[in-house]
Write an enzyme that holds these catalytic residues in place. Structure first.
Site, PDB file in Angstrom:
ATOM      1  N   LYS A   1      11.614  -9.017   0.068  1.00 41.41           N
ATOM      2  CA  LYS A   1      10.490  -9.507  -0.730  1.00 41.41           C
ATOM      3  C   LYS A   1       9.389  -8.457  -0.750  1.00 41.41           C
ATOM      4  O   LYS A   1       8.612  -8.314   0.189  1.00 41.41           O
ATOM      5  CB  LYS A   1       9.922 -10.820  -0.176  1.00 41.41           C
ATOM      6  CG  LYS A   1       9.075 -11.517  -1.250  1.00 41.41           C
ATOM      7  CD  LYS A   1       8.153 -12.565  -0.714  1.00 41.41           C
ATOM      8  CE  LYS A   1       6.830 -11.998  -0.269  1.00 41.41           C
ATOM      9  NZ  LYS A   1       6.087 -11.262  -1.320  1.00 41.41           N
ATOM     10  N   PRO A   2       9.318  -7.706  -1.852  1.00 48.97           N
ATOM     11  CA  PRO A   2       8.191  -6.773  -1.970  1.00 48.97           C
ATOM     12  C   PRO A   2       6.904  -7.566  -2.099  1.00 48.97           C
ATOM     13  O   PRO A   2       6.923  -8.761  -2.424  1.00 48.97           O
ATOM     14  CB  PRO A   2       8.483  -5.996  -3.255  1.00 48.97           C
ATOM     15  CG  PRO A   2       9.619  -6.670  -3.928  1.00 48.97           C
ATOM     16  CD  PRO A   2      10.164  -7.738  -3.038  1.00 48.97           C
ATOM     17  N   SER A   3       5.794  -6.898  -1.857  1.00 50.50           N
ATOM     18  CA  SER A   3       4.501  -7.553  -2.066  1.00 50.50           C
ATOM     19  C   SER A   3       4.354  -7.946  -3.527  1.00 50.50           C
ATOM     20  O   SER A   3       4.854  -7.271  -4.424  1.00 50.50           O
ATOM     21  CB  SER A   3       3.381  -6.589  -1.686  1.00 50.50           C
ATOM     22  OG  SER A   3       2.164  -7.027  -2.237  1.00 50.50           O
ATOM     23  N   GLU A   4       3.620  -8.999  -3.767  1.00 54.55           N
ATOM     24  CA  GLU A   4       3.330  -9.410  -5.149  1.00 54.55           C
ATOM     25  C   GLU A   4       2.500  -8.349  -5.870  1.00 54.55           C
ATOM     26  O   GLU A   4       2.400  -8.364  -7.090  1.00 54.55           O
ATOM     27  CB  GLU A   4       2.633 -10.777  -5.192  1.00 54.55           C
ATOM     28  CG  GLU A   4       1.348 -10.904  -4.396  1.00 54.55           C
ATOM     29  CD  GLU A   4       1.574 -11.307  -2.936  1.00 54.55           C
ATOM     30  OE1 GLU A   4       2.497 -10.774  -2.298  1.00 54.55           O
ATOM     31  OE2 GLU A   4       0.806 -12.148  -2.439  1.00 54.55           O
TER      32      GLU A   4
ATOM     33  N   GLU B   1       4.650  -5.350  11.665  1.00 53.98           N
ATOM     34  CA  GLU B   1       3.869  -4.094  11.520  1.00 53.98           C
ATOM     35  C   GLU B   1       2.574  -4.499  10.842  1.00 53.98           C
ATOM     36  O   GLU B   1       2.570  -4.793   9.638  1.00 53.98           O
ATOM     37  CB  GLU B   1       4.633  -3.101  10.634  1.00 53.98           C
ATOM     38  CG  GLU B   1       6.019  -2.791  11.129  1.00 53.98           C
ATOM     39  CD  GLU B   1       6.134  -1.417  11.763  1.00 53.98           C
ATOM     40  OE1 GLU B   1       5.098  -0.752  11.943  1.00 53.98           O
ATOM     41  OE2 GLU B   1       7.258  -1.032  12.078  1.00 53.98           O
TER      42      GLU B   1
ATOM     43  N   CYS C   1      -2.466   1.710   6.503  1.00 53.20           N
ATOM     44  CA  CYS C   1      -2.542   0.969   7.767  1.00 53.20           C
ATOM     45  C   CYS C   1      -3.164   1.848   8.837  1.00 53.20           C
ATOM     46  O   CYS C   1      -3.859   1.366   9.710  1.00 53.20           O
ATOM     47  CB  CYS C   1      -1.168   0.470   8.185  1.00 53.20           C
ATOM     48  SG  CYS C   1       0.056   1.761   8.293  1.00 53.20           S
TER      49      CYS C   1
ATOM     50  N   GLY D   1       2.385  -6.233   6.986  1.00 52.51           N
ATOM     51  CA  GLY D   1       1.255  -6.830   6.281  1.00 52.51           C
ATOM     52  C   GLY D   1       0.090  -7.029   7.226  1.00 52.51           C
ATOM     53  O   GLY D   1      -0.018  -6.358   8.260  1.00 52.51           O
ATOM     54  N   SER D   2      -0.780  -7.949   6.874  1.00 55.80           N
ATOM     55  CA  SER D   2      -2.017  -8.142   7.635  1.00 55.80           C
ATOM     56  C   SER D   2      -1.760  -8.933   8.917  1.00 55.80           C
ATOM     57  O   SER D   2      -0.763  -9.666   9.027  1.00 55.80           O
ATOM     58  CB  SER D   2      -3.033  -8.875   6.770  1.00 55.80           C
ATOM     59  OG  SER D   2      -2.515 -10.150   6.448  1.00 55.80           O
TER      60      SER D   2
ATOM     61  N   ASN E   1       0.812  -1.229   0.000  1.00 55.26           N
ATOM     62  CA  ASN E   1       0.000   0.000   0.000  1.00 55.26           C
ATOM     63  C   ASN E   1       0.843   1.276   0.000  1.00 55.26           C
ATOM     64  O   ASN E   1       0.427   2.283  -0.567  1.00 55.26           O
ATOM     65  CB  ASN E   1      -1.010  -0.013   1.155  1.00 55.26           C
ATOM     66  CG  ASN E   1      -0.380  -0.170   2.511  1.00 55.26           C
ATOM     67  OD1 ASN E   1       0.707  -0.726   2.655  1.00 55.26           O
ATOM     68  ND2 ASN E   1      -1.048   0.324   3.524  1.00 55.26           N
TER      69      ASN E   1
ATOM     70  N   GLU F   1     -10.719  -4.872  10.150  1.00 54.21           N
ATOM     71  CA  GLU F   1     -10.078  -3.910   9.243  1.00 54.21           C
ATOM     72  C   GLU F   1     -10.786  -3.936   7.887  1.00 54.21           C
ATOM     73  O   GLU F   1     -11.003  -5.010   7.318  1.00 54.21           O
ATOM     74  CB  GLU F   1      -8.597  -4.261   9.068  1.00 54.21           C
ATOM     75  CG  GLU F   1      -7.824  -3.175   8.337  1.00 54.21           C
ATOM     76  CD  GLU F   1      -6.326  -3.490   8.187  1.00 54.21           C
ATOM     77  OE1 GLU F   1      -5.975  -4.619   7.797  1.00 54.21           O
ATOM     78  OE2 GLU F   1      -5.510  -2.582   8.439  1.00 54.21           O
TER      79      GLU F   1
END
Ligand code: NAD
Length: 459
Positions: free
Chosen positions: A156-159, A229, A263, A207-208, A133, A360
């Site tokens: 590792k960035p998000s996909e 986080e 977030c 992430g979540s 995000n 969330e």
């Protein structure tokens, strides 16, 4: 080859197909990083700082192209993409300014014949598993202090932000960070799980909560330094002495910025009954005035959702709220594609029995609840398993301080919301996380203090 397909969330078009790292590829990268880390740590801090200074210059030089890519890949409106890149610069400056002081050796006792010293050593090889995000913010909150303090990083960035992640790595390499010291790890959850299986010295995850829990479980037997986080359900409370229009405009921005995919987005609003109706009127007017459209258009405020899957989550919250008697003031559902579009949605007459006020949302959906006073508002603000941020709107600082002292959250706001500062620690309590980034503590998080007891023998 495992393929990772990257889509434009505004149109559904395929932007790229990347080769994802499988478990053997991840293991090879981890070995390389382990071998390369000691030489990186042995370089002078001035040398490592110079790399990050050149990285900063690279971001500035390529700002427009990088913003364009971020918008195309995540759907973040172009003005917000530029804001993210601009907002990165003071973070870089803060790390560059503070790293020497924060990691310098300390003498904490100097007596005749006895000295006690603290040395700040790098953790070693750290894994940075990141969210999509704010990929520049959350990626660099870890990458920059980790590299400055002498760690090697497997990133590792998000996909959903892999192209941006690739650009971050390219610019750091071009700035002089050795390829073996910073290695991109490309892929989704399976690749992330393969990364966790490596013998790393620290895991920094953004992430979540659900994934964070899985990450913690998979590391539980290995006692690896872990930082999480995670998400939030951040409340804002508007007291009866606040100006309803100013508070509504601030909270509407906090709820809808980046289509609510922050977030620390405002996810629940409580308003004193004395000004509830006026507040709602101004809030709806503010949201109605937010222009939705092509995220590359300069005038766009509301873009698409980054992930198609979130449409179903939001729709379920909307349906549940409606079924339980919430009043729909605006929006209310998905919009026709192509792309992942959801209407900005505002509910009143909500309560904590609704998923909308508990889970969330991570989208442009918000509930506004009427309260009778401070005690009820405080109890409701704390009625959550999360604890990332919370805000209070009132001209009375004493009242705000009393309320905010009672709120369980990592960050609290008086007359503002959805704000992050490089100088302040960014952390969550409860299901919002473990550990922190930013501030001087967020530099020390990448170091291990070694204690030296030095007794000299007089000859
Ligand atoms: P996510 O949990 O779906 O994914 C985060 C990362 O974990 C991705 O890189 C993903 O590939 C990886 N992953 C997935 N399964 C894994 C597994 N089994 N093992 C290892 N890695 C795995 O989260 P997201 O959708 O990318 O991000 C949105 C969430 O992040 C929201 O909940 C938001 O609140 C939170 N967030 C928190 C902060 C913060 O600072 N507290 C900042 C940004 C986002």
């Amino acid at each position: 080859m495992n393929a990772l397909t990257v889509h434009n969330p505004a149109t559904g078009d395929v932007l790229a197909t990347l080769e994802a790292d499988d478990a053997p590829a991840v293991a090879a990268k981890a070995r390389t990083a382990r071998d390369a880390q000691p030489a990186w740590a042995a370089r002078s801090l001035a040398d490592r700082r110079a790399c990050i200074e050149r990285f900063r210059a690279g971001v500035v030089a390529e700002r427009e192209a990088l913003a364009h890519l971020l918008t195309t890949e995540t759907g973040k409106p172009i003005r917000m993409a530029r804001n993210e890149l601009d907002g990165l610069l003071p973070r870089i400056d803060f790390f560059l300014e503070q790293v020497e002081r924060v990691t310098a050796d300390e003498t904490v006792l100097a007596q005749e014949g006895l000295r006690e010293r603290i040395q700040h050593l790098p953790l070693g090889v750290v894994a940075n598993i990141s969210a999509w995000n704010y990929p520049w913010f959350v990626g660099c909150n870890v990458l920059l202090p980790a590299l400055l303090t002498g760690n090697a990083v497997l990133y590792k960035p998000s996909e959903f932000a892999s192209l941006t992640g690739r650009e971050i790595v390219r610019l750091l390499h071009a700035a002089g960070v050795p390829h073996d010291v910073l290695q991109p790890v490309v892929g989704g959850g399976e690749t992330g799980a393969a990364l966790l299986a490596q013998p790393v010295h620290g895991v920094f995850f953004t992430g979540s909560h659900a994934t964070g829990q899985r990450v913690a479980q998979s590391l539980a037997g290995r006692l690896v330094h872990l930082q999480l986080e995670l998400g939030g359900k951040d409340p804002g409370y508007v007291c009866e002495d606040a100006d309803p229009r100013t508070a509504a405009e601030s909270l509407a921005d906090g709820a809808m910025y980046n289509a609510g995919q922050s977030c620390c987005a405002v996810e629940r609003i409580y308003v004193h009954e004395a000004i509830h109706d006026a507040f709602v009127r101004h809030f709806v007017e503010a949201v109605r005035g937010m222009r939705r459209g092509d995220p590359l258009d300069e005038a766009t405020y509301l873009g698409p959702l980054t992930r198609a899957g979130q449409i179903g989550v939001l729709q379920a919250q909307v349906d549940d709220a409606l079924a339980q008697g919430a009043q729909l003031q605006l929006g209310g559902g998905a919009l026709p594609g192509p792309g992942n579009w959801f209407d900005a949605t505002v509910f009143t007459e909500v309560h904590h029995g609704m998923a909308l006020m508990r889970e969330e949302s991570f989208g442009p959906v918000i509930g506004i609840q009427r309260v009778r006073g401070d005690d009820e508002a405080l109890a409701l603000m704390n009625d959550t398993r999360y604890g990332l941020t919370a805000g209070v709107y009132t001209p009375d600082e004493g009242r705000a301080r009393r309320l905010l002292s009672g709120v369980r959250a990592g960050s609290v706001y008086w007359n503002c919301c959805d704000r992050v500062s490089p100088r302040l620690p960014w952390s969550g309590v409860g299901d919002s996380g473990l550990g922190l980034t930013l501030s001087t503590y967020g530099i020390q998080a990448f170091t291990r203090p070694k204690a030296w007891h030095l007794r000299s023998v007089s000859g």
